[in-house]
Design a protein around this motif. Structure first.
Motif, PDB file in Angstrom:
ATOM      1  N   VAL A   1       0.822  -1.214   0.000  1.00 32.41           N
ATOM      2  CA  VAL A   1       0.000   0.000   0.000  1.00 32.41           C
ATOM      3  C   VAL A   1       0.860   1.271   0.000  1.00 32.41           C
ATOM      4  O   VAL A   1       0.697   2.127  -0.875  1.00 32.41           O
ATOM      5  N   PRO A   2       1.800   1.428   0.959  1.00 35.96           N
ATOM      6  CA  PRO A   2       2.651   2.630   0.900  1.00 35.96           C
ATOM      7  C   PRO A   2       3.497   2.691  -0.365  1.00 35.96           C
ATOM      8  O   PRO A   2       3.794   3.783  -0.857  1.00 35.96           O
ATOM      9  N   TRP A   3       3.871   1.539  -0.882  1.00 36.71           N
ATOM     10  CA  TRP A   3       4.667   1.485  -2.119  1.00 36.71           C
ATOM     11  C   TRP A   3       3.874   2.084  -3.292  1.00 36.71           C
ATOM     12  O   TRP A   3       4.349   2.972  -3.993  1.00 36.71           O
ATOM     13  N   ASN A   4       2.638   1.603  -3.469  1.00 38.21           N
ATOM     14  CA  ASN A   4       1.806   2.110  -4.557  1.00 38.21           C
ATOM     15  C   ASN A   4       1.412   3.575  -4.353  1.00 38.21           C
ATOM     16  O   ASN A   4       1.432   4.362  -5.291  1.00 38.21           O
ATOM     17  N   VAL A   5       1.052   3.906  -3.118  1.00 34.77           N
ATOM     18  CA  VAL A   5       0.639   5.288  -2.824  1.00 34.77           C
ATOM     19  C   VAL A   5       1.785   6.264  -3.101  1.00 34.77           C
ATOM     20  O   VAL A   5       1.593   7.312  -3.734  1.00 34.77           O
ATOM     21  N   SER A   6       2.985   5.913  -2.660  1.00 36.65           N
ATOM     22  CA  SER A   6       4.142   6.797  -2.846  1.00 36.65           C
ATOM     23  C   SER A   6       4.465   6.998  -4.319  1.00 36.65           C
ATOM     24  O   SER A   6       4.639   8.127  -4.785  1.00 36.65           O
ATOM     25  N   LEU A   7       4.541   5.904  -5.072  1.00 38.50           N
ATOM     26  CA  LEU A   7       4.948   5.988  -6.475  1.00 38.50           C
ATOM     27  C   LEU A   7       3.872   6.625  -7.358  1.00 38.50           C
ATOM     28  O   LEU A   7       4.180   7.453  -8.224  1.00 38.50           O
ATOM     29  N   PHE A   8       2.612   6.267  -7.129  1.00 38.02           N
ATOM     30  CA  PHE A   8       1.554   6.876  -7.942  1.00 38.02           C
ATOM     31  C   PHE A   8       1.356   8.348  -7.572  1.00 38.02           C
ATOM     32  O   PHE A   8       1.007   9.165  -8.430  1.00 38.02           O
ATOM     33  N   SER A   9       1.581   8.697  -6.304  1.00 35.97           N
ATOM     34  CA  SER A   9       1.507  10.102  -5.902  1.00 35.97           C
ATOM     35  C   SER A   9       2.626  10.889  -6.559  1.00 35.97           C
ATOM     36  O   SER A   9       2.432  12.028  -7.002  1.00 35.97           O
ATOM     37  N   LEU A  10       3.802  10.276  -6.624  1.00 40.52           N
ATOM     38  CA  LEU A  10       4.942  10.915  -7.292  1.00 40.52           C
ATOM     39  C   LEU A  10       4.629  11.153  -8.770  1.00 40.52           C
ATOM     40  O   LEU A  10       4.888  12.238  -9.307  1.00 40.52           O
ATOM     41  N   LEU A  11       4.052  10.149  -9.419  1.00 41.31           N
ATOM     42  CA  LEU A  11       3.672  10.294 -10.821  1.00 41.31           C
ATOM     43  C   LEU A  11       2.604  11.367 -11.000  1.00 41.31           C
ATOM     44  O   LEU A  11       2.635  12.136 -11.975  1.00 41.31           O
ATOM     45  N   LEU A  12       1.682  11.434 -10.059  1.00 45.83           N
ATOM     46  CA  LEU A  12       0.612  12.427 -10.126  1.00 45.83           C
ATOM     47  C   LEU A  12       1.182  13.847 -10.064  1.00 45.83           C
ATOM     48  O   LEU A  12       0.843  14.705 -10.884  1.00 45.83           O
ATOM     49  N   VAL A  13       2.072  14.064  -9.100  1.00 45.47           N
ATOM     50  CA  VAL A  13       2.670  15.392  -8.922  1.00 45.47           C
ATOM     51  C   VAL A  13       3.529  15.772 -10.126  1.00 45.47           C
ATOM     52  O   VAL A  13       3.446  16.898 -10.640  1.00 45.47           O
ATOM     53  N   MET A  14       4.362  14.833 -10.585  1.00 45.34           N
ATOM     54  CA  MET A  14       5.249  15.147 -11.707  1.00 45.34           C
ATOM     55  C   MET A  14       4.479  15.369 -12.997  1.00 45.34           C
ATOM     56  O   MET A  14       4.872  16.199 -13.825  1.00 45.34           O
ATOM     57  N   SER A  15       3.376  14.665 -13.184  1.00 38.71           N
ATOM     58  CA  SER A  15       2.570  14.881 -14.391  1.00 38.71           C
ATOM     59  C   SER A  15       1.935  16.265 -14.374  1.00 38.71           C
ATOM     60  O   SER A  15       1.806  16.908 -15.422  1.00 38.71           O
ATOM     61  N   VAL A  16       1.561  16.738 -13.192  1.00 40.95           N
ATOM     62  CA  VAL A  16       1.003  18.092 -13.072  1.00 40.95           C
ATOM     63  C   VAL A  16       2.069  19.122 -13.433  1.00 40.95           C
ATOM     64  O   VAL A  16       1.803  20.091 -14.158  1.00 40.95           O
ATOM     65  N   ILE A  17       3.296  18.910 -12.937  1.00 43.13           N
ATOM     66  CA  ILE A  17       4.400  19.821 -13.261  1.00 43.13           C
ATOM     67  C   ILE A  17       4.655  19.831 -14.765  1.00 43.13           C
ATOM     68  O   ILE A  17       4.849  20.888 -15.377  1.00 43.13           O
ATOM     69  N   GLN A  18       4.642  18.644 -15.372  1.00 48.53           N
ATOM     70  CA  GLN A  18       4.850  18.545 -16.818  1.00 48.53           C
ATOM     71  C   GLN A  18       3.740  19.256 -17.585  1.00 48.53           C
ATOM     72  O   GLN A  18       3.999  19.925 -18.589  1.00 48.53           O
ATOM     73  N   LEU A  19       2.506  19.117 -17.123  1.00 51.77           N
ATOM     74  CA  LEU A  19       1.382  19.800 -17.750  1.00 51.77           C
ATOM     75  C   LEU A  19       1.578  21.309 -17.739  1.00 51.77           C
ATOM     76  O   LEU A  19       1.380  21.994 -18.746  1.00 51.77           O
ATOM     77  N   VAL A  20       1.994  21.822 -16.576  1.00 54.96           N
ATOM     78  CA  VAL A  20       2.203  23.261 -16.430  1.00 54.96           C
ATOM     79  C   VAL A  20       3.335  23.738 -17.346  1.00 54.96           C
ATOM     80  O   VAL A  20       3.213  24.762 -18.032  1.00 54.96           O
ATOM     81  N   LEU A  21       4.445  22.983 -17.384  1.00 52.88           N
ATOM     82  CA  LEU A  21       5.588  23.376 -18.212  1.00 52.88           C
ATOM     83  C   LEU A  21       5.236  23.367 -19.696  1.00 52.88           C
ATOM     84  O   LEU A  21       5.629  24.269 -20.446  1.00 52.88           O
ATOM     85  N   CYS A  22       4.491  22.357 -20.137  1.00 50.89           N
ATOM     86  CA  CYS A  22       4.096  22.290 -21.546  1.00 50.89           C
ATOM     87  C   CYS A  22       3.104  23.398 -21.886  1.00 50.89           C
ATOM     88  O   CYS A  22       3.138  23.949 -22.989  1.00 50.89           O
ATOM     89  N   ALA A  23       2.229  23.734 -20.932  1.00 48.97           N
ATOM     90  CA  ALA A  23       1.293  24.834 -21.154  1.00 48.97           C
ATOM     91  C   ALA A  23       2.044  26.158 -21.273  1.00 48.97           C
ATOM     92  O   ALA A  23       1.708  27.010 -22.109  1.00 48.97           O
ATOM     93  N   ILE A  24       3.069  26.331 -20.450  1.00 52.54           N
ATOM     94  CA  ILE A  24       3.895  27.535 -20.519  1.00 52.54           C
ATOM     95  C   ILE A  24       4.561  27.646 -21.885  1.00 52.54           C
ATOM     96  O   ILE A  24       4.594  28.712 -22.499  1.00 52.54           O
ATOM     97  N   GLN A  25       5.079  26.505 -22.389  1.00 53.09           N
ATOM     98  CA  GLN A  25       5.734  26.535 -23.697  1.00 53.09           C
ATOM     99  C   GLN A  25       4.735  26.783 -24.825  1.00 53.09           C
ATOM    100  O   GLN A  25       5.074  27.405 -25.828  1.00 53.09           O
TER     101      GLN A  25
END
Length: 201
Positions: A152-176
């Motif tokens: 459970v902590p393994w999946n929560v940690s990794l999927f949360s990391l992916l969630l946060v990084m995908s949001v950052i990527q979305l923002v950066l691509c929108a900026i570009q």
């Protein structure tokens, strides 16, 4: 700073993010840090949100953004600025590709966090015991999963990391996308309100 220099900065940030998302997705194939058979791996992992969406698909726009700074397009009809405007317009298309990839990764990660991991239940069956996302704040319910260890902590940690990084990527691509639009319309750095300096876009 020139619009193309801004694009290069965004590309530099996107590359390590894409690598981290790829690694996170790969680690999800080893639930709890253990080697399991394919049928014991959470179904959302097989959607390859981090590997394809925030990983492979993000490499293309990142490389395009990086290449804009050194793009010395000869232009068209004797107008050098024309070619550079086209290069900035192309970056908008690749930014859209990045938005799609990051958006896909975000959706997969959000669904995975809501559904919870596949794990071994007390009755000896493999199932998804959570399915509603309430387990995220109720840590005592995590003991429902008996195997793989710390799944459970393994999946929560990794999927949360992916969630946060995908949001950052979305923002950066929108900026570009906005940066590329300004570069396409403005052409020369000197006439672009977002861009300062003496170089050309």
């Amino acid at each position: 700073m020139c619009c193309r220099e801004c694009a290069k900065c965004l590309g530099v940030i996107l590359i390590p993010l894409a690598v981290l998302c790829t690694l996170a997705n790969i680690l999800l194939f080893f639930p709890g840090g253990n080697v399991e058979t394919s049928e014991h791996i959470t179904k959302e992992v097989w959607c390859f949100g981090g590997l394809l969406g925030s990983g492979v698909l993000m490499v293309f726009p990142a490389l395009v953004f990086l290449g804009l700074k050194n793009n010395d397009c000869c232009g068209c009809c004797g107008n050098e600025s024309c070619g550079k405007r086209f290069a900035m317009f192309t970056s908008i298309i690749f930014a859209a590709v990045g938005v799609v990839g990051a958006g896909y990764s975000f959706i997969v990660s959000a669904v995975a966090l809501n559904n919870g991991p596949l794990c071994l239940m007390e009755d000896g069956s493999w199932d998804y015991p959570f399915q509603n996302g309430n387990y995220l704040t109720n840590h005592s319910s995590w003991s429902t999963c008996h195997a793989p260890e710390s799944i459970v902590p393994w999946n929560v940690s990794l999927f949360s990391l992916l969630l946060v990084m995908s949001v950052i990527q979305l923002v950066l691509c929108a900026i570009q996308a906005v940066n590329g639009l300004l570069g396409t319309l403005c052409g020369d750095c000197k006439c672009c309100g977002c861009c300062g300096g003496d170089g050309a876009v």
